[in-house]
Each structure stands twice: as structure tokens, then as C-alpha cells.
Design a protein around this motif. Sequence first.
Motif, short mmCIF file in Angstrom:
data_model
loop_
_atom_site.label_atom_id
_atom_site.label_comp_id
_atom_site.label_asym_id
_atom_site.label_seq_id
_atom_site.Cartn_x
_atom_site.Cartn_y
_atom_site.Cartn_z
N LYS A 218 56.19 35.41 47.48
CA LYS A 218 54.78 35.84 47.42
C LYS A 218 54.52 36.62 46.13
O LYS A 218 53.52 36.40 45.44
CB LYS A 218 54.43 36.74 48.60
N VAL A 219 55.41 37.56 45.85
CA VAL A 219 55.21 38.45 44.70
C VAL A 219 55.46 37.73 43.39
O VAL A 219 54.70 37.89 42.42
CB VAL A 219 56.11 39.69 44.83
N SER A 220 56.51 36.93 43.32
CA SER A 220 56.78 36.21 42.08
C SER A 220 55.65 35.23 41.76
O SER A 220 55.28 35.05 40.59
CB SER A 220 58.13 35.49 42.14
N ILE A 221 55.07 34.60 42.78
CA ILE A 221 53.92 33.72 42.55
C ILE A 221 52.76 34.51 41.98
O ILE A 221 52.13 34.11 41.01
CB ILE A 221 53.52 33.00 43.86
N MET A 222 52.46 35.67 42.59
CA MET A 222 51.35 36.49 42.11
C MET A 222 51.58 36.95 40.67
O MET A 222 50.66 36.93 39.84
CB MET A 222 51.16 37.68 43.03
N LEU A 223 52.78 37.36 40.36
CA LEU A 223 53.08 37.80 39.00
C LEU A 223 52.91 36.65 38.01
O LEU A 223 52.39 36.84 36.91
CB LEU A 223 54.50 38.37 38.94
N GLU A 224 53.33 35.47 38.40
CA GLU A 224 53.17 34.30 37.52
C GLU A 224 51.70 33.93 37.39
O GLU A 224 51.23 33.60 36.29
CB GLU A 224 53.98 33.12 38.05
N GLU A 225 50.95 33.99 38.47
CA GLU A 225 49.53 33.63 38.42
C GLU A 225 48.74 34.61 37.55
O GLU A 225 47.81 34.21 36.85
CB GLU A 225 48.94 33.61 39.84
N THR A 226 49.09 35.88 37.59
CA THR A 226 48.33 36.88 36.83
C THR A 226 48.83 37.00 35.40
O THR A 226 48.12 37.56 34.54
CB THR A 226 48.44 38.26 37.49
#
Length: 231
Positions: A14-22
Motif C-alpha cells: 500500500k505504502v510503496s504504491i502511494m510513494l511511487e504514485e506521488t
Amino acid sequence: MIDLYAWPTPNAYKVSIMLEETGLPYTVVPVNIAAGEQFEPGFLKISPNNRMPAIVDNDAIGGPLSVFESGAILMYLAEKTGQFWPLEPHQRYKVAEWVMWQMGGLGPMLGQAGHFKMAAPEPIPYAVERYTNEAKRLFRVLDKQLDGKDYIAGQCSIADMMSYPWSLASTWLEVPVDEYANLARWQATMAARPAVARGMALMADKQHARPPKLDDKAREILYGKKQFEKR
């Protein structure tokens, strides 16, 4: 720079996806949960519940800021960047509802289903049936919410990033997603996002088959008396 304390599991994705998206810069600090690294004093100062993921934002206003619990982390990152969590109240709290739904339902229930199906030292048919049926119910809830929508709350948001990694548990729970057409379509939409693919590759060299095959030592650390020691 953000430090992401993680191991390749749905909650960390969840967090790695969010970091990549932002597009926020980050480094990964491995926390090998099968080896008991989540109980080390240094990590407990960041995540007192001895669970990963956790982050430390070294660029936070007022000095380094640590955040644990995946939902809180995604909310923090959304507020920090102004992305993936709308400000308009009706939209904002629709997203918040589904974030809480994932944290209180989809994640814990699928986790229990996976535990009793794949990790319990002896079969308990009642538990397998109970949690597998609850997993199916939650998939139906999500499938209904996705009817006529590309994303859970209309536009891509932290709600999608929360639920997507856990939705993939349908594979090792042996729940065919073709029974949930909207869910399957949404999974394909999420998988096609380049940032999601990068986030799901978190610590690719350490990823194992889902769920991991546990030896007695790892089972004791993850599920046994080690969890309940006073710290």
C-alpha cells in the motif's frame, strides 16, 4: 527523503504504491518479520505495535516525523502531497470510509482466512470456512461498490491503494475473481498503472510465494509466544 520500513506484504505494498504514485523520494529499510526484526527496540520506537510498515519523513515540518499503521501513513502522504485524497467533504469522507473498511475488514479478514488455510499448524475446518466465507462477502461488497466506477470512490485515491494489494489474496485463497466482474476489471485497471507495478515490485529480491512457507521458527515468531512477550 522518506524512510520506508517494510517487508514485501500487502500492507507494505500500500505504502510503496502511494510513494511511487506521488513521486516522493524514499529509501527502503528492510524489516524481516520472519526473523523477528519487528521486535527490535529501534523499530519499536517508530512502530510501538511491532508491525510494519512504518515511515519516517525526514523532511517533515518541525523535524523528522514517524508514522505507523498503513492507513495513517497513506493519509499523511496524501495530505503532504495534496494527492489522492480530495478536499471536498463529500468526496473526502467517501474515500475515508473505504480506507477504514479495508483496515477493519478486508485486510484482517483475508489475513485470518490465509492464516487458517495456509499457516495454521493443524487444519481447523470451521475457521477456514468462517474466514473464507467472510472474504467472499467482502469481495462482493467491493464488487458492488465498483459497479459503474473505474475506482472505488470514483477517482483513483488512497482507498484503491489500500485495497488493491489485499484483493490479490483471492489467488491463494482460491476464490475465483471471475465471479466478481467489477472487481476483476478494477484489478486490471490498477495493475496497468505504472506506479502500481513499481510499488508491487517492493523488495522483489525478497518476495516469496503467497503465503510464505513457514518453518517452525518463523511460525513461532509470527504467530507464537514471541508475539506476546512483554516489551
